[in-house]
Design an enzyme around this catalytic site. Sequence first.
Site, PDB file in Angstrom:
ATOM      1  N   PHE A 150      -6.313   3.416   8.837  1.00  0.00           N
ATOM      2  CA  PHE A 150      -6.802   3.595   9.899  1.00  0.00           C
ATOM      3  C   PHE A 150      -6.591   3.592  10.626  1.00  0.00           C
ATOM      4  O   PHE A 150      -6.691   5.362  11.050  1.00  0.00           O
ATOM      5  CB  PHE A 150      -8.693   3.330   9.423  1.00  0.00           C
ATOM      6  CG  PHE A 150      -8.638   2.619  11.033  1.00  0.00           C
ATOM      7  CD1 PHE A 150      -8.728   2.676  12.400  1.00  0.00           C
ATOM      8  CD2 PHE A 150      -8.690   0.984  10.269  1.00  0.00           C
ATOM      9  CE1 PHE A 150      -8.322   2.164  13.078  1.00  0.00           C
ATOM     10  CE2 PHE A 150      -8.848  -0.157  11.617  1.00  0.00           C
ATOM     11  CZ  PHE A 150      -8.963   0.658  12.411  1.00  0.00           C
ATOM     12  N   LYS A 174      -3.959   6.192  -1.786  1.00  0.00           N
ATOM     13  CA  LYS A 174      -4.854   5.427  -1.329  1.00  0.00           C
ATOM     14  C   LYS A 174      -5.294   5.518  -0.034  1.00  0.00           C
ATOM     15  O   LYS A 174      -5.226   4.266   0.556  1.00  0.00           O
ATOM     16  CB  LYS A 174      -5.918   4.400  -1.754  1.00  0.00           C
ATOM     17  CG  LYS A 174      -6.629   4.616  -2.900  1.00  0.00           C
ATOM     18  CD  LYS A 174      -8.160   4.303  -1.192  1.00  0.00           C
ATOM     19  CE  LYS A 174      -7.695   2.283  -1.003  1.00  0.00           C
ATOM     20  NZ  LYS A 174      -8.656   2.302   0.326  1.00  0.00           N
ATOM     21  N   CYS A 282      -0.906  -1.127  15.873  1.00  0.00           N
ATOM     22  CA  CYS A 282      -0.248  -2.900  15.121  1.00  0.00           C
ATOM     23  C   CYS A 282       1.627  -2.973  15.882  1.00  0.00           C
ATOM     24  O   CYS A 282       1.738  -4.554  15.817  1.00  0.00           O
ATOM     25  CB  CYS A 282       0.575  -3.048  13.188  1.00  0.00           C
ATOM     26  SG  CYS A 282       1.463  -1.669  13.049  1.00  0.00           S
ATOM     27  N   GLU A 384      -5.004 -11.678  15.667  1.00  0.00           N
ATOM     28  CA  GLU A 384      -5.027  -9.851  16.074  1.00  0.00           C
ATOM     29  C   GLU A 384      -6.191  -9.416  16.239  1.00  0.00           C
ATOM     30  O   GLU A 384      -6.962  -9.692  15.495  1.00  0.00           O
ATOM     31  CB  GLU A 384      -4.394  -8.767  14.938  1.00  0.00           C
ATOM     32  CG  GLU A 384      -4.413  -7.318  14.720  1.00  0.00           C
ATOM     33  CD  GLU A 384      -3.404  -6.595  14.730  1.00  0.00           C
ATOM     34  OE1 GLU A 384      -2.361  -5.843  14.560  1.00  0.00           O
ATOM     35  OE2 GLU A 384      -3.404  -7.005  13.100  1.00  0.00           O
TER      36      GLU A 384
END
Length: 499
Positions: A150, A174, A282, A384
């Site tokens: 996302f 996808k 990230c 994380e």
Amino acid sequence: MVKELTHFIGGKHVKGTSGRFLDVTNPNTGEVTARTPLATGAELRAAVDVAAKAFPGWAAFNPQRRARVMFEFKRLLEANMSELAAMLSAEHGKVLADARGDVQRGLEVIEFACGIPHLQKGEFTEGAGPGIDMYSMRQPLGVVAGITPFNFPAMIPMWMFGVAIACGNTFILKPSEKDPSVPIRLGELLLEAGAPEGVLNVVNGDKEAVDAILTDPTIQAVSFVGSSAIAQYIYATGAAHGKRVQAMGGAKNHAIIMPDADMDQVVNDLIGSAYGSAGERCMALPVAVPVGDETADRLIEKLIPRVQGLKIGTSTDPESDYGPLVSKAHLEKVKGYIDLAVKEGAKLLIDGRGFKLQGYENGFFLGGCLFDHVTPDMETYREEIFGPVLQIVRAKNFEEAAELPTKHQYGNGVAIFTRDGDAARSFASRVQVGMVGINVPIPVPLAYHTFGGWKRSAFGDTNQHGTEGVKFWTKVKTVTSRWPTGLKEGSSFVIPTMG
């Protein structure tokens, strides 16, 4: 009115038939704006059939014709930049400047893919033996797939399908069900750019669609970006079904701050890299490692007013430093990590949990949080968090600081801030992390290099985009040919072997 989204298959919008949907929300308000259809395995298979039918014709395009499609796609991305950014911002919650950056970084991979005629060249040896020539060629794999997260709904899909399609493959994308509208729009624009129907197909879904991708015998390769647990599952399952797989996982990037660093620069960079895009990157810098207590104290003294002064607002407010998190569930997850860090004994210097934006009380907003005295044994250091939370881990010396990212389970990115060239050079050489920044807070390589981490940040041997991306999306065929020119009658030549 809540819009019902579609899949994009064979150049057409296709309604979902499963009867299963997930809500898409506006993170600024919490309101449901659309419903994403979740594909069944049969629906995914139908998209694969379309892609397989389109593959021979697209692969037969010569490289320069495919490059021209990429050039036109690039032009259309630039022409539609504002529309794409607004669409992205409305579903993700990124401020518009970040949303434009998301599209721009994907566009740069498309620019790289425009050079595909050069990138797909093989090798040639004339006269390897009497009348013998040898040459290699890079050929597309066939139908390939990408599963994207996302947090970058434009950039990461283009990292994948830009290079894969330029190389002659057809693609099943996808995307995340949280913000699927931009990927569908990218499919429309690539069709408009001249790609034949079925070259890029966008199928929305959840685990059922993912498992269908991983087990479908026609799909030859899968690229993934997401959490490490799922990345490991993707890699293991895809490889077990004979697929080429690259799976990028989570991260816990560190910023090593040496005593000689320019502290004003460090603070500016940390504010952008730790809190920008609400920390949902990230390649964010969620861990600062000042070397020595004096360095830590100077850092905190400058950081506190900057974090307190962050402007959290709607994604459409040009004055906002960052907007809401992507969903209520993710907001609660990040708050849970903050609660846990307090319980573990970290010192919460700035608490953003009580932040509410007037007029948008149902939005998924979280104020900036700052922790000191975080230690490597804490779960919130090991995991994380993926939110606007900066943790300070104090190191006694350079050796201790350098060991922290090396020993961490993740190895995506790391940065060092220093004026000492010898320390920077030594650190870059020895740290066990895939991407290193020297006085650069977010060391994301440009499109003609490659993106990829180490350890639990990446599963597979090949990185995203750049020349490694070309290698991932192609296979090498080597041809040895012999013609009678120059051979004496009855003579022969055998290439030596090992035995």
